[in-house]
Design a protein around this motif. Structure first.
Motif, PDB file in Angstrom:
ATOM      1  N   GLY A 185      87.467  63.612  18.839  1.00 38.89           N
ATOM      2  CA  GLY A 185      87.191  64.639  19.698  1.00 38.89           C
ATOM      3  C   GLY A 185      88.125  65.679  19.695  1.00 38.89           C
ATOM      4  N   LYS A 186      88.596  66.264  20.825  1.00 37.21           N
ATOM      5  CA  LYS A 186      89.454  67.445  20.920  1.00 37.21           C
ATOM      6  C   LYS A 186      90.737  66.960  20.029  1.00 37.21           C
ATOM      7  N   ASN A 187      91.241  66.052  20.181  1.00 40.43           N
ATOM      8  CA  ASN A 187      92.498  65.501  19.544  1.00 40.43           C
ATOM      9  C   ASN A 187      92.116  64.085  18.786  1.00 40.43           C
ATOM     10  N   ASP A 188      93.399  63.639  18.414  1.00 43.45           N
ATOM     11  CA  ASP A 188      93.189  62.238  17.406  1.00 43.45           C
ATOM     12  C   ASP A 188      93.002  61.148  18.727  1.00 43.45           C
ATOM     13  N   LEU A 189      93.251  61.217  19.934  1.00 46.05           N
ATOM     14  CA  LEU A 189      93.389  60.422  20.774  1.00 46.05           C
ATOM     15  C   LEU A 189      91.740  60.081  21.424  1.00 46.05           C
ATOM     16  N   GLU A 190      90.526  60.998  21.149  1.00 47.86           N
ATOM     17  CA  GLU A 190      89.504  61.327  21.707  1.00 47.86           C
ATOM     18  C   GLU A 190      88.438  60.742  20.611  1.00 47.86           C
ATOM     19  N   VAL A 191      87.517  59.861  20.805  1.00 47.06           N
ATOM     20  CA  VAL A 191      86.549  59.427  19.886  1.00 47.06           C
ATOM     21  C   VAL A 191      85.013  59.675  20.701  1.00 47.06           C
ATOM     22  N   ARG A 192      84.300  60.398  19.982  1.00 46.06           N
ATOM     23  CA  ARG A 192      83.038  60.760  20.370  1.00 46.06           C
ATOM     24  C   ARG A 192      82.013  59.902  19.690  1.00 46.06           C
ATOM     25  N   VAL A 193      81.132  59.248  20.567  1.00 46.11           N
ATOM     26  CA  VAL A 193      79.985  58.407  19.838  1.00 46.11           C
ATOM     27  C   VAL A 193      78.831  58.688  20.229  1.00 46.11           C
ATOM     28  N   THR A 194      77.867  59.115  19.266  1.00 44.59           N
ATOM     29  CA  THR A 194      76.659  59.828  19.444  1.00 44.59           C
ATOM     30  C   THR A 194      75.670  58.400  19.178  1.00 44.59           C
ATOM     31  N   TYR A 195      74.638  58.553  20.111  1.00 47.97           N
ATOM     32  CA  TYR A 195      73.728  57.377  19.931  1.00 47.97           C
ATOM     33  C   TYR A 195      72.367  57.988  19.539  1.00 47.97           C
ATOM     34  N   ALA A 196      71.404  57.501  18.585  1.00 48.75           N
ATOM     35  CA  ALA A 196      70.383  57.964  18.172  1.00 48.75           C
ATOM     36  C   ALA A 196      69.356  57.628  19.150  1.00 48.75           C
ATOM     37  N   LYS A 197      69.479  56.511  19.950  1.00 47.97           N
ATOM     38  CA  LYS A 197      68.545  55.887  20.922  1.00 47.97           C
ATOM     39  C   LYS A 197      69.475  55.448  21.981  1.00 47.97           C
ATOM     40  N   PRO A 198      69.136  55.692  23.402  1.00 50.29           N
ATOM     41  CA  PRO A 198      70.006  55.201  24.392  1.00 50.29           C
ATOM     42  C   PRO A 198      70.245  53.814  24.341  1.00 50.29           C
ATOM     43  N   TYR A 199      71.539  53.563  24.725  1.00 52.13           N
ATOM     44  CA  TYR A 199      72.128  52.100  24.791  1.00 52.13           C
ATOM     45  C   TYR A 199      72.635  51.899  25.951  1.00 52.13           C
ATOM     46  N   ALA A 200      72.174  50.995  26.744  1.00 50.56           N
ATOM     47  CA  ALA A 200      72.686  50.825  28.182  1.00 50.56           C
ATOM     48  C   ALA A 200      74.108  50.034  28.119  1.00 50.56           C
ATOM     49  N   ASP A 201      74.209  48.880  26.973  1.00 48.67           N
ATOM     50  CA  ASP A 201      75.240  47.955  27.072  1.00 48.67           C
ATOM     51  C   ASP A 201      76.164  48.601  26.008  1.00 48.67           C
ATOM     52  N   TRP A 202      76.657  49.951  26.057  1.00 50.53           N
ATOM     53  CA  TRP A 202      77.509  50.553  25.013  1.00 50.53           C
ATOM     54  C   TRP A 202      79.018  50.036  25.458  1.00 50.53           C
ATOM     55  N   GLN A 203      79.164  49.319  26.528  1.00 54.54           N
ATOM     56  CA  GLN A 203      80.550  48.961  26.704  1.00 54.54           C
ATOM     57  C   GLN A 203      80.874  47.504  26.037  1.00 54.54           C
ATOM     58  N   SER A 204      79.924  47.032  25.591  1.00 56.97           N
ATOM     59  CA  SER A 204      80.050  45.683  24.709  1.00 56.97           C
ATOM     60  C   SER A 204      80.674  45.897  23.109  1.00 56.97           C
ATOM     61  N   LEU A 205      80.443  47.255  22.968  1.00 53.88           N
ATOM     62  CA  LEU A 205      80.636  47.533  21.471  1.00 53.88           C
ATOM     63  C   LEU A 205      82.122  47.705  21.266  1.00 53.88           C
ATOM     64  N   PHE A 206      82.871  47.519  19.881  1.00 58.78           N
ATOM     65  CA  PHE A 206      84.176  47.798  19.819  1.00 58.78           C
ATOM     66  C   PHE A 206      84.986  46.891  20.479  1.00 58.78           C
ATOM     67  N   THR A 207      84.703  45.374  20.792  1.00 59.71           N
ATOM     68  CA  THR A 207      85.431  44.597  21.267  1.00 59.71           C
ATOM     69  C   THR A 207      85.110  43.388  20.703  1.00 59.71           C
ATOM     70  N   PRO A 208      86.085  42.811  19.808  1.00 59.95           N
ATOM     71  CA  PRO A 208      87.408  43.164  19.400  1.00 59.95           C
ATOM     72  C   PRO A 208      87.098  44.190  18.439  1.00 59.95           C
ATOM     73  N   LEU A 209      88.215  45.317  18.518  1.00 58.70           N
ATOM     74  CA  LEU A 209      88.281  46.195  17.627  1.00 58.70           C
ATOM     75  C   LEU A 209      89.228  45.784  16.368  1.00 58.70           C
ATOM     76  N   TYR A 210      88.676  45.936  15.032  1.00 63.27           N
ATOM     77  CA  TYR A 210      89.521  45.669  13.972  1.00 63.27           C
ATOM     78  C   TYR A 210      89.783  46.694  13.413  1.00 63.27           C
ATOM     79  N   PRO A 211      91.278  46.858  12.739  1.00 62.61           N
ATOM     80  CA  PRO A 211      91.564  47.998  11.959  1.00 62.61           C
ATOM     81  C   PRO A 211      90.684  48.326  10.796  1.00 62.61           C
TER      82      PRO A 211
END
Length: 835
Positions: A185-211
């Motif tokens: 995003g605007k800085n290192d602390l922002e991450v923009r995720v763009t979806y090709a198709k709408p996804y209602a359950d986006w909150q389920s992703l990146f948990t857990p987050l691995y390095p």
């Protein structure tokens, strides 16, 4: 445990038309009723409180002391530390929860909540032309090696789980495959995720987050994270994993930026369920999920401790408690008698018994220092009906099975003795208290024996049907007229061969005929029967078929007492270790796997068992099914008052194979199975109980489709549109003729159910998505492939001074808050006494 919220009544009125749709004439077109039923879920239902509150001894952090070790039982050592691999298990999830970022966690109502330790904010910032989610990370969030958590970690996880690179051995890709790109995003602390198709359950992703070091390459993903995690970012970090000792040790993370962990270390110990009472009593465990039997022992221990009992001579339970005074006197006499050989044997037995009594009493004294914390798991136990083939391929038969079950009785038998709310689940896709919950069971209907029998009759299953020949079976000239050209040609060739006999052969035939003239009538019959076995086998001359429409012939099965089933072994209550199959990473991050085993205890038969269902009980000649033969004039067995008549169709009895695993610790599951058998008996459905080895139950039976009925559990999830879809997706034929079932082991589905899931996961309107999920659930009920019976009980033994740990229900543990309570000061104790 008291119920937090009483059930609220439905606010949607039923029109005469909707009531009519429940009749037999329209049940075969049940989908017509769904539009009416699905519209009845109200805001009141969606806002219902959870059926049971969490029970985890909550305490403010200032009341919890710093330091200490928690020994916490797990079923087994984690097979992998990568939660996105197919063999990830419960221990994997527990380690991941303590050492890795969870961007969203669940509250006690199963709702995803932003985790402020990692996120300052996360929201959908654009919907057109495409959905964009902007994550703003906590400025202090770093991996244990000091590197900032940021966009490179998101990118690596997306690429590994998107399914585009088959070199990654991933369990599932749901959601990640919809992502088009991830940018800084605007800085290192922002991450923009763009979806090709709408996804209602986006909150389920990146948990857990691995390095990125784990997700960056197929080798590191497939093998590098199975046994160790070099970089973590949670309140704890992984110190050691000792497979020989069966322990995983977690310690405070010195780079953790949030509130520090109260415990010095958290040790996960692999302890089998049946060994946990001993481990608790020996002081090797401080926290352990337990079964009903263990909970009962702790309850008895607490009672005895409060009453001042506890010595081996005063316990009214355990080894030796059933010994009568006369038996004790006889044992003493034999041990001290003149027969030295017998006295030696008895003395050894008495010594062994005394040690067992003393050991049990010592364990009870130790168990009296524990408490049992109780709630309901976010999981339900279901009866699965395999609709791929056989009688259950007919929707009417599946619905009849469902209508025969008294789900309230089954739920009460498991939960009521524990003091837990015993309301049967009304949804396959959400638990009471969740936003998507609505009771859609009206799409199928409540228990109704008469309706179940009517459905079976409509499907052609009737008393005596096992003795009747299939429609279209002909005899005599009609059968001859229906012979194929090939059969007629073969007959002609046989006739020609007969005409070609030599004179010698004809003479021999004449001599045989002459000899036969001297035979008695009985001999003639015997000889004729030997010459024409096929014709006589089809005749019922001199016989009647039990259950056929002949005088006194009624198809039944008789038990020892008319109408009474053989009692089940073991007390009622929650089964320890019901098989739980996890649908997706979003629901505890486990792939489809058999996590816990459960089954019947013994190999004996009971009503509806395999032996009796096949009519093979040598001690019970009257226990056969319809189709058994008896001499004409033999009285038919009497019909038990409480039992339904055995049903059949086209010469086949209606019998279903009930498959259960045979592992230990499943007394109450056996009791539930026995109750189901009795309920099905009432409507004329017989069952054959087949108990199989734990290791083959899922792979060789459930997944392979080798069963008719089975009991296992599904965990609930905060994201049903994603996680539940593969469980109820319509099976599709594969190129080799088999079925692709995903996780739909009932093999029952419809195109419309799939469409509703697809629509729900693609809409960003939360209320619309919930309504679509409820509509899908109503159709799942109507299809009758799985019948939710009860929400599973959650029983946890804990030290009484352990805070913020126990039966969490839906809520995710907050690992940094777990610890031991500070001792109360004298002043504080006096203040509490005055209150």
């Amino acid at each position: 445990m008291s119920q937090v919220g009483a059930p609220r009544g439905r606010t949607c009125s039923r029109s005469p038309r909707s009531r009519t749709l429940r009749s037999v004439a329209t049940l075969t077109s049940a989908v017509l009723a769904i539009s009416v039923l699905a519209g009845c879920s109200s805001a009141d239902e969606a806002d219902e409180a959870p059926a049971a509150a969490p029970d985890h001894a909550p305490a403010a952090r200032d009341r919890v002391k710093d330091g200490g070790t928690l020994n916490w039982a797990v079923d087994a050592m984690p097979t992998t530390l990568n939660a996105f691999q197919a063999d990830a298990d419960g221990a994997t999830s527990r380690v991941a929860g303590a050492v890795l970022p969870a961007l969203f966690t669940l509250d006690e109502r199963g709702r995803p909540q932003r985790n402020a330790d990692y996120l300052e904010s996360a929201q959908v910032v654009e919907t057109e032309p495409k959905q964009v989610v902007l994550y703003k990370l906590n400025q202090q969030a770093v991996w244990s090696d000091g590197r900032e958590i940021g966009a490179p970690d998101f990118v690596a996880q997306w690429r590994a789980l998107s399914g585009r690179d088959t070199a990654y051995w991933t369990a599932r890709n749901s959601g990640y495959e919809r992502i088009e790109k991830i940018e800084r995003g605007k800085n290192d602390l922002e991450v923009r995720v763009t979806y090709a198709k709408p996804y209602a359950d986006w909150q389920s992703l990146f948990t857990p987050l691995y390095p990125k070091e784990v997700m960056g390459t197929p080798n590191s993903f497939n093998d590098g994270a199975r046994t160790t995690l070099k970089s973590t970012a949670g309140p704890f970090l992984l110190k050691a994993s000792d497979s020989k000792a069966g322990t995983v040790t977690l310690v405070r993370n010195p780079r953790w930026w949030g509130q520090p962990a109260k415990l010095d270390q958290l040790v996960l110990k692999a302890v089998e369920r049946e060994d946990r009472v001993t481990a608790l009593a020996d002081g090797n465990l401080d926290l352990a999920e337990i079964d009903r039997a263990a909970a009962d022992r702790i309850a008895l221990a607490v009672r005895d401790a409060r009453s001042g009992q506890g010595g081996p001579q005063v316990l009214s339970h355990g080894p030796g408690a059933a010994i009568t005074p006369s038996a004790a006197l006889k044992s003493w006499a034999l041990a001290n008698g003149s027969d030295e050989e017998k006295a030696e044997v008895v003395q050894a037995a008495r010594e062994k018994n005394q040690k067992a009594i003393e050991r049990y009493a010592a364990e009870q004294r130790a168990l009296g220092t524990f408490v049992v914390r109780k709630s309901l798991e976010p999981a339900y136990t279901q009866l699965s009906l395999n609709g791929e083939s056989g009688p259950l391929a007919d929707e009417r038969v599946r619905r009849a099975v469902a209508r025969a079950l008294d789900r309230q009785e089954l739920a009460e038998s498991v939960l009521k003795p524990l003091g837990l709310p015993a309301r049967p689940p009304g949804s396959h896709l959400a638990m009471a208290g969740q936003a998507a919950y609505a009771d859609s069971s009206d799409a199928l209907g409540d228990q109704d024996t008469q309706e179940a029998r009517a459905l079976l009759a409509d499907a052609g299953w009737v008393p005596g049907g096992a003795a009747k020949k299939p429609a279209g079976t002909k005899a005599g000239s009609e059968a001859e007229a229906k012979k194929t050209d090939a059969e007629k040609k073969a007959d002609a060739e046989k006739k020609t061969d007969a005409e070609k006999k030599t004179d010698a052969e004809k003479k021999a035939d004449a001599e045989k005929k002459s000899d036969g003239a001297a035979k008695t009538d009985a001999d003639k019959k015997t000889s004729d029967k030997a010459k024409k076995p096929e014709a006589d086998a089809a005749s019922d001359e001199g016989l009647y078929i039990v259950g056929d429409d002949k005088p006194g012939g009624t198809a039944v099965r008789v038990d020892d007492k008319a109408g009474d089933p053989v009692p089940a072994i073991g007390a009622g209550g929650p089964e320890n270790g019901t098989n739980i199959l996890a649908p997706a990473p979003g629901a505890a991050l486990q792939n489809v796997a058999l996590l816990r085993q459960a089954a019947l205890l013994d190999t004996g038969t009971s009503r509806g068992s395999e032996t009796e269902a096949k009519g093979q009980n040598p001690a019970r000649p009257d226990a056969g099914v319809a189709g058994a033969y008896a001499p004409r004039g033999t009285a038919a067995p009497a019909v038990p008052a409480a039992a339904g008549q055995a049903l059949g169709k086209d010469g086949k009895p209606l019998s279903l194979r009930f498959v259960l695993p045979s592992g230990p610790g499943s007394e109450s599951l056996r009791a539930v199975g026995d109750k189901i058998v009795r309920m099905l008996d009432e409507v004329g459905i017989r069952t054959e109980i087949t108990k199989v080895a734990d290791e083959s139950f899922f792979k060789d039976h459930i997944a392979a489709g080798d069963y008719d009925l089975a009991l296992y559990s599904w965990p609930a999830t905060a994201f049903p549109a994603t996680d539940a879809r593969p469980i109820f997706a319509k099976p599709e034929p594969a190129s080799d003729g088999s079925l692709l079932v995903e996780q739909n082991y009932a093999r029952v589905g419809t195109d419309r159910i799939d469409q509703l899931f697809d629509q729900a996961v693609a809409t960003l309107d939360e209320e619309e998505a919930r309504d679509l999920v409820r509509q899908a659930d109503a159709r799942i009920w109507a299809a009758a492939g799985s019948i939710p019976l009860y929400q599973r009980p959650q029983l946890v033994a804990a030290r009484p001074d352990l805070a913020n740990a126990g039966a969490w229900g839906f809520a995710a543990p907050r690992y940094q808050d777990i610890g031991y309570k500070k001792p109360e000061s004298v002043k504080g104790a006096e203040s509490n006494t005055k209150k």
